[in-house]
Design a protein around this motif. Sequence first.
Motif, PDB file in Angstrom:
ATOM      1  N   LEU A   8     -54.363 -67.587  30.173  1.00  0.00           N
ATOM      2  CA  LEU A   8     -53.002 -68.031  30.434  1.00  0.00           C
ATOM      3  C   LEU A   8     -52.526 -68.945  29.316  1.00  0.00           C
ATOM      4  O   LEU A   8     -53.331 -69.540  28.602  1.00  0.00           O
ATOM      5  CB  LEU A   8     -52.934 -68.781  31.766  1.00  0.00           C
ATOM      6  N   PHE A   9     -51.224 -69.075  29.198  1.00  0.00           N
ATOM      7  CA  PHE A   9     -50.580 -69.981  28.253  1.00  0.00           C
ATOM      8  C   PHE A   9     -51.101 -69.783  26.830  1.00  0.00           C
ATOM      9  O   PHE A   9     -51.122 -68.676  26.339  1.00  0.00           O
ATOM     10  CB  PHE A   9     -50.700 -71.435  28.707  1.00  0.00           C
ATOM     11  N   ASN A  10     -51.538 -70.868  26.177  1.00  0.00           N
ATOM     12  CA  ASN A  10     -51.967 -70.781  24.778  1.00  0.00           C
ATOM     13  C   ASN A  10     -53.492 -70.789  24.646  1.00  0.00           C
ATOM     14  O   ASN A  10     -54.033 -71.276  23.678  1.00  0.00           O
ATOM     15  CB  ASN A  10     -51.351 -71.917  23.962  1.00  0.00           C
ATOM     16  N   ARG A  11     -54.169 -70.200  25.619  1.00  0.00           N
ATOM     17  CA  ARG A  11     -55.630 -70.180  25.580  1.00  0.00           C
ATOM     18  C   ARG A  11     -56.140 -68.898  24.937  1.00  0.00           C
ATOM     19  O   ARG A  11     -55.506 -67.853  24.987  1.00  0.00           O
ATOM     20  CB  ARG A  11     -56.183 -70.356  26.984  1.00  0.00           C
ATOM     21  N   VAL A  12     -57.339 -69.005  24.349  1.00  0.00           N
ATOM     22  CA  VAL A  12     -57.950 -67.903  23.607  1.00  0.00           C
ATOM     23  C   VAL A  12     -59.377 -67.713  24.123  1.00  0.00           C
ATOM     24  O   VAL A  12     -60.137 -68.677  24.210  1.00  0.00           O
ATOM     25  CB  VAL A  12     -57.977 -68.221  22.093  1.00  0.00           C
ATOM     26  N   LEU A  13     -59.743 -66.481  24.477  1.00  0.00           N
ATOM     27  CA  LEU A  13     -61.092 -66.158  24.926  1.00  0.00           C
ATOM     28  C   LEU A  13     -61.898 -65.702  23.717  1.00  0.00           C
ATOM     29  O   LEU A  13     -61.505 -64.780  23.011  1.00  0.00           O
ATOM     30  CB  LEU A  13     -61.057 -65.052  25.988  1.00  0.00           C
ATOM     31  N   VAL A  14     -63.033 -66.384  23.471  1.00  0.00           N
ATOM     32  CA  VAL A  14     -63.827 -66.146  22.269  1.00  0.00           C
ATOM     33  C   VAL A  14     -65.268 -65.832  22.658  1.00  0.00           C
ATOM     34  O   VAL A  14     -65.839 -66.463  23.550  1.00  0.00           O
ATOM     35  CB  VAL A  14     -63.808 -67.400  21.360  1.00  0.00           C
ATOM     36  N   GLU A  15     -65.853 -64.853  21.972  1.00  0.00           N
ATOM     37  CA  GLU A  15     -67.286 -64.585  22.091  1.00  0.00           C
ATOM     38  C   GLU A  15     -67.937 -65.153  20.836  1.00  0.00           C
ATOM     39  O   GLU A  15     -67.621 -64.736  19.728  1.00  0.00           O
ATOM     40  CB  GLU A  15     -67.544 -63.082  22.191  1.00  0.00           C
ATOM     41  N   LYS A  16     -68.816 -66.133  21.023  1.00  0.00           N
ATOM     42  CA  LYS A  16     -69.437 -66.779  19.870  1.00  0.00           C
ATOM     43  C   LYS A  16     -70.351 -65.803  19.138  1.00  0.00           C
ATOM     44  O   LYS A  16     -71.022 -64.976  19.757  1.00  0.00           O
ATOM     45  CB  LYS A  16     -70.223 -68.016  20.297  1.00  0.00           C
ATOM     46  N   ASN A  37     -70.232 -72.257  13.139  1.00  0.00           N
ATOM     47  CA  ASN A  37     -69.712 -72.128  14.494  1.00  0.00           C
ATOM     48  C   ASN A  37     -68.496 -71.208  14.487  1.00  0.00           C
ATOM     49  O   ASN A  37     -67.370 -71.660  14.345  1.00  0.00           O
ATOM     50  CB  ASN A  37     -69.363 -73.515  15.041  1.00  0.00           C
ATOM     51  N   SER A  38     -68.745 -69.929  14.629  1.00  0.00           N
ATOM     52  CA  SER A  38     -67.659 -68.963  14.585  1.00  0.00           C
ATOM     53  C   SER A  38     -67.719 -68.047  15.797  1.00  0.00           C
ATOM     54  O   SER A  38     -68.717 -68.012  16.509  1.00  0.00           O
ATOM     55  CB  SER A  38     -67.721 -68.145  13.291  1.00  0.00           C
ATOM     56  N   GLY A  39     -66.646 -67.316  16.008  1.00  0.00           N
ATOM     57  CA  GLY A  39     -66.601 -66.397  17.127  1.00  0.00           C
ATOM     58  C   GLY A  39     -65.549 -65.332  16.916  1.00  0.00           C
ATOM     59  O   GLY A  39     -64.712 -65.421  16.018  1.00  0.00           O
ATOM     60  N   LYS A  40     -65.610 -64.323  17.772  1.00  0.00           N
ATOM     61  CA  LYS A  40     -64.654 -63.214  17.712  1.00  0.00           C
ATOM     62  C   LYS A  40     -63.697 -63.356  18.890  1.00  0.00           C
ATOM     63  O   LYS A  40     -64.118 -63.547  20.026  1.00  0.00           O
ATOM     64  CB  LYS A  40     -65.396 -61.880  17.795  1.00  0.00           C
ATOM     65  N   VAL A  41     -62.404 -63.255  18.592  1.00  0.00           N
ATOM     66  CA  VAL A  41     -61.380 -63.377  19.628  1.00  0.00           C
ATOM     67  C   VAL A  41     -61.386 -62.106  20.476  1.00  0.00           C
ATOM     68  O   VAL A  41     -61.234 -60.999  19.966  1.00  0.00           O
ATOM     69  CB  VAL A  41     -59.984 -63.615  19.011  1.00  0.00           C
ATOM     70  N   ILE A  42     -61.571 -62.274  21.780  1.00  0.00           N
ATOM     71  CA  ILE A  42     -61.626 -61.154  22.716  1.00  0.00           C
ATOM     72  C   ILE A  42     -60.266 -60.931  23.374  1.00  0.00           C
ATOM     73  O   ILE A  42     -59.825 -59.801  23.534  1.00  0.00           O
ATOM     74  CB  ILE A  42     -62.701 -61.404  23.798  1.00  0.00           C
ATOM     75  N   ALA A  43     -59.592 -62.022  23.756  1.00  0.00           N
ATOM     76  CA  ALA A  43     -58.282 -61.921  24.406  1.00  0.00           C
ATOM     77  C   ALA A  43     -57.488 -63.192  24.143  1.00  0.00           C
ATOM     78  O   ALA A  43     -58.066 -64.253  23.927  1.00  0.00           O
ATOM     79  CB  ALA A  43     -58.449 -61.709  25.911  1.00  0.00           C
ATOM     80  N   GLU A  82     -71.520 -64.113  27.876  1.00  0.00           N
ATOM     81  CA  GLU A  82     -71.020 -65.485  27.902  1.00  0.00           C
ATOM     82  C   GLU A  82     -69.879 -65.636  26.899  1.00  0.00           C
ATOM     83  O   GLU A  82     -69.991 -65.211  25.755  1.00  0.00           O
ATOM     84  CB  GLU A  82     -72.165 -66.425  27.520  1.00  0.00           C
ATOM     85  N   TYR A  83     -68.775 -66.214  27.342  1.00  0.00           N
ATOM     86  CA  TYR A  83     -67.598 -66.415  26.510  1.00  0.00           C
ATOM     87  C   TYR A  83     -67.193 -67.883  26.565  1.00  0.00           C
ATOM     88  O   TYR A  83     -67.708 -68.653  27.365  1.00  0.00           O
ATOM     89  CB  TYR A  83     -66.427 -65.554  27.006  1.00  0.00           C
ATOM     90  N   HIS A  84     -66.229 -68.247  25.720  1.00  0.00           N
ATOM     91  CA  HIS A  84     -65.681 -69.606  25.724  1.00  0.00           C
ATOM     92  C   HIS A  84     -64.161 -69.520  25.644  1.00  0.00           C
ATOM     93  O   HIS A  84     -63.621 -68.689  24.921  1.00  0.00           O
ATOM     94  CB  HIS A  84     -66.224 -70.417  24.544  1.00  0.00           C
ATOM     95  N   LEU A  85     -63.490 -70.384  26.409  1.00  0.00           N
ATOM     96  CA  LEU A  85     -62.033 -70.479  26.372  1.00  0.00           C
ATOM     97  C   LEU A  85     -61.641 -71.713  25.577  1.00  0.00           C
ATOM     98  O   LEU A  85     -62.142 -72.811  25.836  1.00  0.00           O
ATOM     99  CB  LEU A  85     -61.471 -70.638  27.792  1.00  0.00           C
ATOM    100  N   TYR A  86     -60.775 -71.528  24.592  1.00  0.00           N
ATOM    101  CA  TYR A  86     -60.265 -72.627  23.758  1.00  0.00           C
ATOM    102  C   TYR A  86     -58.748 -72.606  23.803  1.00  0.00           C
ATOM    103  O   TYR A  86     -58.136 -71.552  23.974  1.00  0.00           O
ATOM    104  CB  TYR A  86     -60.695 -72.452  22.288  1.00  0.00           C
TER     105      TYR A  86
END
Length: 97
Positions: A8-16, A37-43, A82-86
């Motif tokens: 939602l909003f300005n969030r980005v789902l990343v797979e490290k 510390n890098s990752g690929k943007v999933i959504a 496992e993903y991370h939201l930023y």
Amino acid sequence: MAKRLIPLFNRVLVEKIVPPSKTSAGILLPEKTTKLNSGKVIAVGPGARDRDGKLIPVSVKEGDTVLLPEYGGTEVKLGEKEYHLYRDDDILGTLCD
């Protein structure tokens, strides 16, 4: 059934991205050399709104490789992955080949 998360909003789902711990020749690499510390943007979410209600789009897109802060983000587990939201403004930059 596979779950899909749409931020939602300005969030980005990343797979490290986990860097390899040894070379193709089998040489073990020190942990310091593999720590980017890098990752690929999933959504990505649609973006945030400013004071006037205008949509400010997210600055990255799906498939981008991004540089992430050392700390932060919210850990999310979907199935076995496992993903991370930023937030969009927490991402430090985009990595180019």
